[in-house]
Enzyme design. Structure first.
Site, PDB file in Angstrom:
ATOM      1  CE  LYS A 162      -3.145  -1.251  -0.753  1.00 47.34           C
ATOM      2  NZ  LYS A 162      -3.294  -2.057  -2.021  1.00 47.34           N
ATOM      3  CE  LYS A 180     -10.672   9.848  -1.138  1.00 49.14           C
ATOM      4  NZ  LYS A 180     -10.689  10.646   0.094  1.00 49.14           N
ATOM      5  N   GLY A 181      -5.067   7.587  -4.428  1.00 45.48           N
ATOM      6  CA  GLY A 181      -3.686   7.918  -4.795  1.00 45.48           C
ATOM      7  C   GLY A 181      -3.297   9.326  -4.370  1.00 45.48           C
ATOM      8  NE  ARG A 187       0.454   6.646   0.050  1.00 49.83           N
ATOM      9  CZ  ARG A 187      -0.759   6.283  -0.331  1.00 49.83           C
ATOM     10  NH1 ARG A 187      -1.100   4.997  -0.342  1.00 49.83           N
ATOM     11  NH2 ARG A 187      -1.642   7.174  -0.706  1.00 49.83           N
ATOM     12  CB  SER A 218      -3.601   2.826   1.510  1.00 49.10           C
ATOM     13  OG  SER A 218      -3.748   2.193   0.279  1.00 49.10           O
ATOM     14  CG  HIS A 239       4.806  -6.776  -0.607  1.00 52.44           C
ATOM     15  ND1 HIS A 239       4.945  -5.478  -1.037  1.00 52.44           N
ATOM     16  CD2 HIS A 239       3.624  -7.220  -1.124  1.00 52.44           C
ATOM     17  CE1 HIS A 239       3.897  -5.151  -1.790  1.00 52.44           C
ATOM     18  NE2 HIS A 239       3.091  -6.179  -1.856  1.00 52.44           N
ATOM     19  N   GLY A 250       2.389   2.281  -2.871  1.00 51.20           N
ATOM     20  CA  GLY A 250       2.516   2.756  -4.250  1.00 51.20           C
ATOM     21  C   GLY A 250       3.228   1.764  -5.159  1.00 51.20           C
ATOM     22  CB  THR A 251       3.605  -1.940  -4.854  1.00 49.14           C
ATOM     23  OG1 THR A 251       3.654  -1.775  -3.445  1.00 49.14           O
ATOM     24  CG2 THR A 251       4.555  -3.002  -5.317  1.00 49.14           C
TER      25      THR A 251
HETATM   26  P1  A3P Z   1      -4.767   4.918  -1.622  1.00 49.29           P
HETATM   27  O1  A3P Z   1      -5.482   3.751  -1.018  1.00 49.29           O
HETATM   28  O2  A3P Z   1      -4.276   5.882  -0.602  1.00 49.29           O
HETATM   29  O3  A3P Z   1      -5.533   5.585  -2.688  1.00 49.29           O
HETATM   30  P2  A3P Z   1       0.039  -0.531  -3.561  1.00 49.29           P
HETATM   31  O4  A3P Z   1       0.146  -0.468  -5.028  1.00 49.29           O
HETATM   32  O5  A3P Z   1       1.370  -0.620  -2.877  1.00 49.29           O
HETATM   33  O6  A3P Z   1      -0.914  -1.580  -3.135  1.00 49.29           O
HETATM   34  O7  A3P Z   1      -0.518   0.871  -3.076  1.00 49.29           O
HETATM   35  C1  A3P Z   1      -1.850   1.239  -3.351  1.00 49.29           C
HETATM   36  C2  A3P Z   1      -1.960   2.734  -3.171  1.00 49.29           C
HETATM   37  O8  A3P Z   1      -1.370   3.397  -4.302  1.00 49.29           O
HETATM   38  C3  A3P Z   1      -3.422   3.166  -3.151  1.00 49.29           C
HETATM   39  O9  A3P Z   1      -3.439   4.341  -2.331  1.00 49.29           O
HETATM   40  C4  A3P Z   1      -3.671   3.485  -4.615  1.00 49.29           C
HETATM   41  O10 A3P Z   1      -4.782   4.310  -4.863  1.00 49.29           O
HETATM   42  C5  A3P Z   1      -2.370   4.185  -4.974  1.00 49.29           C
HETATM   43  N1  A3P Z   1      -2.110   4.154  -6.428  1.00 49.29           N
HETATM   44  C6  A3P Z   1      -2.267   3.124  -7.279  1.00 49.29           C
HETATM   45  N2  A3P Z   1      -1.940   3.484  -8.527  1.00 49.29           N
HETATM   46  C7  A3P Z   1      -1.568   4.772  -8.476  1.00 49.29           C
HETATM   47  C8  A3P Z   1      -1.137   5.732  -9.456  1.00 49.29           C
HETATM   48  N3  A3P Z   1      -1.046   5.406 -10.735  1.00 49.29           N
HETATM   49  N4  A3P Z   1      -0.854   6.985  -9.039  1.00 49.29           N
HETATM   50  C9  A3P Z   1      -0.953   7.326  -7.727  1.00 49.29           C
HETATM   51  N5  A3P Z   1      -1.368   6.468  -6.750  1.00 49.29           N
HETATM   52  C10 A3P Z   1      -1.668   5.201  -7.129  1.00 49.29           C
END
Ligand code: A3P
Length: 323
Positions: free
Chosen positions: A68, A291-292, A157, A165, A135, A70-71
């Site tokens: 969570k 939301k990102g 993050r 998230s 991870h 931004g992977t």
């Molecule tokens: P939020 O839940 O705060 O919106 P991961 O990929 O590590 O599982 O992290 C998921 C988080 O990254 C989520 O955050 C998701 O919305 C956000 N995310 C996914 N794709 C993204 C993008 N292209 N740009 C910005 N944020 C992104």
């Protein structure tokens, strides 16, 4: 990089012994986490299988993270950087596939079935290096990742955005009926105690942070917030780190802007595979795109909750890392 801490078990009997000797917690009342090598590991058998068998190559690239942070975004950016001259933008595989399909997770996709890992995906002939996600905390990486010349890009993050998230992500699961949204305080308490998938959060982050200071050519430390704030600068840094820098012509031709747009959350959300597909049978791809934003935690966490974790971070944080 310190190659190993303890040898991983190799037989089913040893594995069972290990499982029964480790502290165990059920995350969201459903998913067993074992405290293995100083980390609450949620995929122990797969971790051990890849520790025993995975062979890294010098050309490999790993995208490492705590979930969570931004992977998915970083995977899409790295894929787009490597493939910028292989496809026209309108034909980029990111418009047909979820980033986790294009860049699989080492332990939860390749070694998801620990007895029978998906080595075909690893052997696929690609015209760019093998790129995999993980991870695992730095101390649990397979030895060959630590000793080879492969590269690692770690994304971190803000802990509060990461927690929120993750919290909302796990609430999506059908099995989690016993966990309700009003239990956020209790779960934040677990996060503070480190009892969080791949936690303690701060140890995961600090492990990679310290390594990036010691071996800056091997580990690049990237922040979600910096990607939001200065995507162009960060993309250039990523291109350079993986040995595929943007030329000034590419920059002038708008290649970087093109990639930023392609990998924006708005664009990726529109992709059919991300709207309705599943890379993992138990996760809908759309859950990876919420939301990102930076700072959404203010809508969920109280000042007292925040203070509690800040104190823990203050006690542990070092070497100038600010999150
Ligand atoms: P939020 O839940 O705060 O919106 P991961 O990929 O590590 O599982 O992290 C998921 C988080 O990254 C989520 O955050 C998701 O919305 C956000 N995310 C996914 N794709 C993204 C993008 N292209 N740009 C910005 N944020 C992104």
């Amino acid at each position: 990089m310190n190659p190993t801490i303890t040898p991983a078990p190799t037989t089913e009997e040893e594995l069972q012994q290990l499982r029964s000797s480790l502290p165990k917690e059920l995350w969201f009342n459903s998913y067993p986490m074992y405290f293995y090598q100083n980390c609450w590991n949620i995929i122990l058998d797969s971790t051990i299988s890849c520790q025993n068998h995975f062979q890294a190559q010098d050309s490999d690239i790993f995208i490492a993270s705590i979930p969570k942070t931004g992977t998915t975004w970083l995977k899409s950016l790295i894929f787009a950087i490597f493939n910028r001259n292989n496809y026209r933008i309108s034909e980029n595989p990111l418009l047909k596939h979820n980033p986790h399909e294009l860049i699989p997770q080492l332990e939860s996709i390749i070694y998801a079935n620990p007895q029978n890992p998906d080595l075909k995906t690893l052997e696929k002939k690609l015209d760019y290096p093998r790129i995999l996600g993980t991870h695992l905390p730095i101390q649990s990486l397979p030895t060959s990742i630590k000793t080879s010349n492969c590269k690692i890009i770690y994304i971190c993050r803000n802990p509060f955005d990461t927690f929120v998230s993750s919290w909302l992500f796990y609430l999506n699961y059908d099995e989690n009926e016993s966990v309700k949204s009003n239990m956020i305080d209790e779960y934040f308490g677990k996060f503070c105690e480190g009892k969080f998938p791949f936690g303690p959060f701060e140890d995961h982050v600090l492990g990679y942070w310290k390594q990036s200071l010691e071996e800056s050519g091997k580990v690049l430390f990237v922040k979600f917030e910096d990607l939001k704030d200065d995507p162009k600068g960060q993309l250039k840094k990523l291109g350079e780190f993986v040995g595929y820098p943007f030329t000034s012509e590419e920059e002038q031709d708008g290649k970087i802007d093109e990639i930023m747009k392609l990998c924006s959350i708005e664009k990726l959300k529109e992709v059919e595979a991300n709207k309705n597909g599943r890379v993992y049978s138990f996760i809908e791809n759309k859950w990876f795109f919420r939301k990102g934003e930076v700072g959404d935690w203010v809508n969920y966490l109280s000042p007292t909750m925040v203070e509690r974790f800040e104190k823990i971070m203050d006690e542990k944080c070092c070497n100038g890392l600010k999150l």
